[in-house]
Write an enzyme that holds these catalytic residues in place. Structure first.
Site, mmCIF file in Angstrom:
data_model
loop_
_atom_site.group_PDB
_atom_site.id
_atom_site.type_symbol
_atom_site.label_atom_id
_atom_site.label_comp_id
_atom_site.label_asym_id
_atom_site.label_seq_id
_atom_site.Cartn_x
_atom_site.Cartn_y
_atom_site.Cartn_z
ATOM 1 N N ARG A 37 0.838 -1.197 0.000
ATOM 2 C CA ARG A 37 0.000 0.000 0.000
ATOM 3 C C ARG A 37 0.873 1.248 0.000
ATOM 4 O O ARG A 37 1.994 1.245 0.498
ATOM 5 C CB ARG A 37 -0.928 0.012 1.216
ATOM 6 N N TYR A 57 -1.403 -3.525 -6.781
ATOM 7 C CA TYR A 57 -1.264 -4.196 -5.486
ATOM 8 C C TYR A 57 -2.611 -4.264 -4.757
ATOM 9 O O TYR A 57 -3.379 -3.285 -4.752
ATOM 10 C CB TYR A 57 -0.223 -3.470 -4.609
ATOM 11 N N GLY A 93 -4.091 -3.956 -1.724
ATOM 12 C CA GLY A 93 -4.689 -2.901 -0.905
ATOM 13 C C GLY A 93 -4.980 -1.621 -1.686
ATOM 14 O O GLY A 93 -5.788 -0.805 -1.271
ATOM 15 N N LYS A 110 -9.773 -2.404 1.332
ATOM 16 C CA LYS A 110 -9.434 -1.257 2.188
ATOM 17 C C LYS A 110 -10.225 -0.013 1.795
ATOM 18 O O LYS A 110 -10.670 0.746 2.660
ATOM 19 C CB LYS A 110 -7.935 -0.974 2.097
ATOM 20 N N HIS A 120 -10.644 -2.457 11.344
ATOM 21 C CA HIS A 120 -9.551 -3.290 10.835
ATOM 22 C C HIS A 120 -9.313 -4.433 11.820
ATOM 23 O O HIS A 120 -8.308 -4.452 12.536
ATOM 24 C CB HIS A 120 -8.307 -2.406 10.684
ATOM 25 N N SER A 139 -1.472 -3.827 9.986
ATOM 26 C CA SER A 139 -1.136 -4.766 8.912
ATOM 27 C C SER A 139 0.166 -5.494 9.232
ATOM 28 O O SER A 139 1.136 -4.871 9.676
ATOM 29 C CB SER A 139 -0.985 -4.012 7.598
ATOM 30 N N ALA A 140 0.146 -6.799 9.004
ATOM 31 C CA ALA A 140 1.298 -7.667 9.250
ATOM 32 C C ALA A 140 1.687 -7.722 10.735
ATOM 33 O O ALA A 140 2.862 -7.821 11.083
ATOM 34 C CB ALA A 140 2.501 -7.271 8.375
ATOM 35 N N CYS A 141 0.691 -7.640 11.610
ATOM 36 C CA CYS A 141 0.935 -7.759 13.052
ATOM 37 C C CYS A 141 0.147 -8.889 13.700
ATOM 38 O O CYS A 141 -0.057 -8.880 14.925
ATOM 39 C CB CYS A 141 0.657 -6.436 13.745
ATOM 40 N N GLY A 142 -0.338 -9.847 12.907
ATOM 41 C CA GLY A 142 -0.839 -11.070 13.517
ATOM 42 C C GLY A 142 -2.332 -11.346 13.447
ATOM 43 O O GLY A 142 -2.797 -12.275 14.101
ATOM 44 N N THR A 195 -4.289 -12.495 10.816
ATOM 45 C CA THR A 195 -4.611 -13.756 10.137
ATOM 46 C C THR A 195 -4.205 -14.934 11.018
ATOM 47 O O THR A 195 -4.948 -15.916 11.157
ATOM 48 C CB THR A 195 -3.907 -13.805 8.766
ATOM 49 N N ASP A 210 -9.480 -9.794 8.697
ATOM 50 C CA ASP A 210 -8.947 -8.451 8.407
ATOM 51 C C ASP A 210 -9.949 -7.326 8.652
ATOM 52 O O ASP A 210 -9.548 -6.245 9.043
ATOM 53 C CB ASP A 210 -8.461 -8.392 6.950
ATOM 54 N N ARG A 217 2.056 -12.226 -0.721
ATOM 55 C CA ARG A 217 0.696 -12.522 -0.246
ATOM 56 C C ARG A 217 0.123 -13.763 -0.918
ATOM 57 O O ARG A 217 0.569 -14.163 -1.999
ATOM 58 C CB ARG A 217 -0.219 -11.343 -0.577
ATOM 59 N N GLY A 250 -0.044 -20.460 18.457
ATOM 60 C CA GLY A 250 -1.025 -21.280 19.180
ATOM 61 C C GLY A 250 -1.057 -20.996 20.672
ATOM 62 O O GLY A 250 -2.105 -21.091 21.334
ATOM 63 N N ASN A 274 -1.001 -18.274 22.079
ATOM 64 C CA ASN A 274 -1.801 -17.079 22.404
ATOM 65 C C ASN A 274 -3.163 -17.448 23.004
ATOM 66 O O ASN A 274 -3.834 -16.603 23.593
ATOM 67 C CB ASN A 274 -1.980 -16.201 21.155
HETATM 68 P P1 GDP Z 1 -1.883 -9.613 9.614
HETATM 69 O O1 GDP Z 1 -1.322 -8.911 8.425
HETATM 70 O O2 GDP Z 1 -2.261 -8.667 10.721
HETATM 71 O O3 GDP Z 1 -2.982 -10.538 9.246
HETATM 72 O O4 GDP Z 1 -0.680 -10.475 10.223
HETATM 73 P P2 GDP Z 1 -0.309 -12.024 10.008
HETATM 74 O O5 GDP Z 1 -1.139 -12.905 10.866
HETATM 75 O O6 GDP Z 1 -0.288 -12.327 8.554
HETATM 76 O O7 GDP Z 1 1.160 -12.031 10.580
HETATM 77 C C1 GDP Z 1 2.164 -11.150 10.085
HETATM 78 C C2 GDP Z 1 3.528 -11.670 10.464
HETATM 79 O O8 GDP Z 1 3.620 -11.731 11.892
HETATM 80 C C3 GDP Z 1 3.778 -13.090 9.951
HETATM 81 O O9 GDP Z 1 5.111 -13.185 9.520
HETATM 82 C C4 GDP Z 1 3.530 -13.948 11.162
HETATM 83 O O10 GDP Z 1 4.277 -15.133 11.130
HETATM 84 C C5 GDP Z 1 3.937 -13.039 12.325
HETATM 85 N N1 GDP Z 1 3.153 -13.353 13.544
HETATM 86 C C6 GDP Z 1 1.808 -13.530 13.631
HETATM 87 N N2 GDP Z 1 1.426 -13.861 14.895
HETATM 88 C C7 GDP Z 1 2.569 -13.898 15.640
HETATM 89 C C8 GDP Z 1 2.850 -14.188 17.029
HETATM 90 O O11 GDP Z 1 1.964 -14.493 17.837
HETATM 91 N N3 GDP Z 1 4.155 -14.097 17.415
HETATM 92 C C9 GDP Z 1 5.164 -13.758 16.529
HETATM 93 N N4 GDP Z 1 6.410 -13.699 16.988
HETATM 94 N N5 GDP Z 1 4.935 -13.503 15.220
HETATM 95 C C10 GDP Z 1 3.659 -13.553 14.775
HETATM 96 P P1 PGA Z 2 -3.246 -7.321 6.561
HETATM 97 O O1 PGA Z 2 -4.057 -6.854 5.245
HETATM 98 O O2 PGA Z 2 -3.820 -6.418 7.616
HETATM 99 O O3 PGA Z 2 -3.630 -8.741 6.660
HETATM 100 O O4 PGA Z 2 -1.781 -7.097 6.395
HETATM 101 C C1 PGA Z 2 -3.602 -6.077 4.244
HETATM 102 C C2 PGA Z 2 -3.257 -4.673 4.653
HETATM 103 O O5 PGA Z 2 -3.695 -4.211 5.737
HETATM 104 O O6 PGA Z 2 -2.563 -4.030 3.861
HETATM 105 MN MN MN Z 3 -5.347 -5.299 6.802
HETATM 106 MN MN MN Z 4 -3.890 -10.725 7.377
#
Ligand code: GDP
Ligand code: PGA
Ligand code: MN
Ligand code: MN
Length: 593
Positions: free
Chosen positions: A82, A214, A216, A223, A243, A265-268, A270, A294, A383, A508, A510
């Protein structure tokens, strides 16, 4: 180029809704496509789109023995995330977009975009993509139409939304009653970052996106519609577009609690949405089902609770880090019928990314022979796109037109220091303050530096389609007589030790934190310690039995550093005060709520 097979153009299909036909005609007159295709959402159409892209070379079949129905798309290397600096909210009044958004006057934005769209579809097919965000028969769902010249976008929209004839029928039915559908216009243009803009016109429920393919930026249902425009609509209509993932947590007692969680985004998200509890928890009867990963639309119900739907029908997930150990549900669901974007491949043409396994890939995400000197093999924001029902933990309640009732809301960020594993807000107002004060280290999901701590209120900094001051006030407005609001928590899975490694095993494990949350929700444990920042679990309230952690690491993970927190709170308050007079009383003041 002439030999490329394209889906049959079908201008004859059109629509029974004059407003839609007129808009398509108007866009075609501006963009000058060679053909117009009205998408029906059928399997045959999907197959023919894929076939066209394979013939064109923009989609590569992966190993069909190991990954049937799986394909790889390689983006332009300048178009992999994005682009927040090129994303605008174009309200008539500048202040309505707020300091949290880039703004341009609507007339200027239209002029700029229409100049870019002028003739841009020459030699291409214009696809009309009717879609529905949410279960097709849900009163909480909302519809839109995306016009795009990208078959990759159409194929992804087919996986991510309810796309095609059913959505078109709903749009026609609602249109006859005067209801407006969201109009999204997209072209990949020349993928020139200098000619790339993502513009939102919330007052007209319109989107114009040019110059990016891309997800997003280009899958406008996600989004652009389901967060930026929907958050605007939600404020007018008294609901929330967030979100957030939505998961169902089945307890040994046989109850199911639905939990919504907002992480940047990318903080866990999924991963948490698809969590598989460790064996000891499974044996006791704990189970997680996935409603969404999401986006969450929450409406107050007649019973005072918040009822949530996942507006999406697919997952657009981060590939790196996904493995049989971290997220076995995700790994299982992406073995077939998946579109991969910017992953690496092995010598036998299987998709590969960092964290998957010990194999060494043959080609990197740009198709170059793999050389570690070039950086990671898969792009860090590589992705997968896949239908939601392919997930083994998919919850049939994702199709429930009423949605699911939410028991708990969780906020969380990626914080290597300071922020403990979990705490609970004292009440709704304090919870809004906690969400508004959230910070997180930046990731590869957006262009720009990675690992820089920034304020990301409720994980909505890139997605709130209006002034954050108004947004916080809207959140606070849900606390009214008769409301049975969820409890609010804050988590951090990403705390690091002195060695730079994550302290908490995450994934797991968590479940241990979720277990405490539902115990707090159903009142089976009394509140823990009231600290500077909220309620903390006592050591005995968290089941940490078979977690191997040194006592000092546990202290760090669960405890509060008073002085550092005072600095953090001052910083958060200063950041909130930037929202000026629209900030609700109490949120920016320096007294701790
Ligand atoms: P989303 O973009 O918020 O959906 O995030 P994802 O679930 O795709 O996770 C983004 C990245 O964070 C990936 O590389 C995961 O492996 C990592 N991640 C997700 N959950 C955890 C967790 O509980 N602990 C750690 N250390 N990494 C995590
Ligand atoms: P994410 O979704 O939150 O799973 O990373 C895409 C985004 O927010 O860009
Ligand atoms: Mn997102
Ligand atoms: Mn995700």
């Amino acid at each position: 180029m002439n030999a490329v097979p394209r889906p049959q153009a079908s201008p004859a299909h059109g629509s029974r809704l004059a407003a839609l036909n007129d808009w398509v005609a108007e866009v075609a007159a501006l963009t000058r496509p060679d053909a117009i295709h009205w998408c029906d959402g059928s399997d045959a159409e999907y197959a023919s789109l894929l076939e066209g892209m394979v013939a064109e070379g923009t989609l590569l079949p992966l190993n069909q023995q190991t990954h049937p129905g799986c394909y790889l798309h390689r983006s332009d290397p300048d178009d992999v995330a994005r682009v927040e600096h090129l994303t605008f909210v174009c309200t008539r009044e500048r202040d309505d977009a707020g300091p949290n958004n880039h703004w341009m006057p609507p007339a200027d934005a239209h002029a700029k975009m229409d100049a870019l769209f002028d003739g841009c579809m020459r030699g291409r097919t214009l696809y009309v993509v009717p879609y529905c965000m949410g279960p097709i028969d849900s009163p909480l769902a909302r519809c839109g139409v995306e016009i795009t010249d990208s078959p990759y976008v159409v194929a992804n929209m087919r996986l991510m939304t309810r796309m095609g004839v059913d959505a078109l029928s709903r749009i026609e039915r609602e249109g006859a009653d005067g209801k407006v559908f969201v109009r999204g216009l997209h072209s990949t243009g020349e993928l020139d970052p200098e000619r790339r803009f993502i513009m939102h016109f919330p007052e007209d429920l319109a989107i114009k996106s040019f110059g990016s393919g891309y997800g997003g930026n280009a899958l406008l249902g996600k989004k652009c519609h389901a967060l930026r425009l929907a958050s605007w609509q939600a404020r007018q209509e008294g609901w929330l577009a967030e979100h957030m993932l939505i998961l169902g947590l089945e307890t040994p007692a046989g109850d199911t609690h639905y939990i919504a969680a907002a992480f940047p985004s990318a903080c866990g998200k999924t991963n948490l949405a698809m969590l598989i509890p460790p064996a000891s928890y499974r044996a006791k009867g704990w189970k997680v089902t996935t409603v969404g990963d999401d986006i969450c639309w929450m409406h107050p119900g007649e019973d005072g609770r918040l009822w949530a739907i996942n507006p999406e029908a697919g997952y657009f997930g981060v590939a790196p880090g996904t493995s049989a150990k971290t997220n076995p549900n995700a790994l299982a669901m992406i073995q077939r019928d998946t579109i991969y974007t910017n992953v690496a491949v092995t010598d036998d043409n299987q998709p590969w990314w960092e964290g998957l396994d010990d194999r060494v890939p043959a080609f990197d995400w740009q198709g170059r022979p793999f050389d570690p000197a070039n950086g990671p093999a898969a792009h860090p924001n590589a992705r997968f796109t896949v239908r939601a029902r392919q997930c083994p933990s998919w919850s049939p309640r994702a199709e429930d037109p009423q949605g699911v009732p939410i028991s708990a809301i969780v906020f969380g960020g990626r914080r290597s220091t300071l922020v403990p594993l979990v705490f609970e807000a004292r009440d709704w107002t304090h919870g809004v303050q906690v969400g508004a004060s959230m910070g997180s280290e930046t990731t590869a999901a957006a262009t720009g530096a990675v690992g820089v701590m920034r304020r990301d209120p409720m994980a909505m900094k890139p997605f709130c389609g209006y002034h954050f001051g108004d947004y916080f006030a809207h959140w606070l407005s849900f606390d009214k007589p008769g409301a049975k609001l969820p409890k609010i928590f804050h988590v951090n899975w990403f705390r690091k030790g002195e060695d730079g490694k994550f302290l908490w095993p995450g994934f797991g494990e968590n479940i241990r934190v979720l277990e405490w949350m539902v115990a707090r929700v159903d009142g089976s444990v009394v509140s823990g310690e009231d600290s500077d920042i909220g309620l903390l679990p006592t050591r005995t309230q968290l089941d940490l039995d078979d977690i191997a952690l040194a006592t000092e690491d546990l202290d760090r993970l669960l405890g509060i550093e008073h002085d550092a927190w005072a600095v953090e709170r001052d910083a958060a308050v200063a950041d909130l005060n930037a929202y000026g007079v629209r900030l609700p009383v109490g949120l920016g003041s320096s007294d701790p709520a």
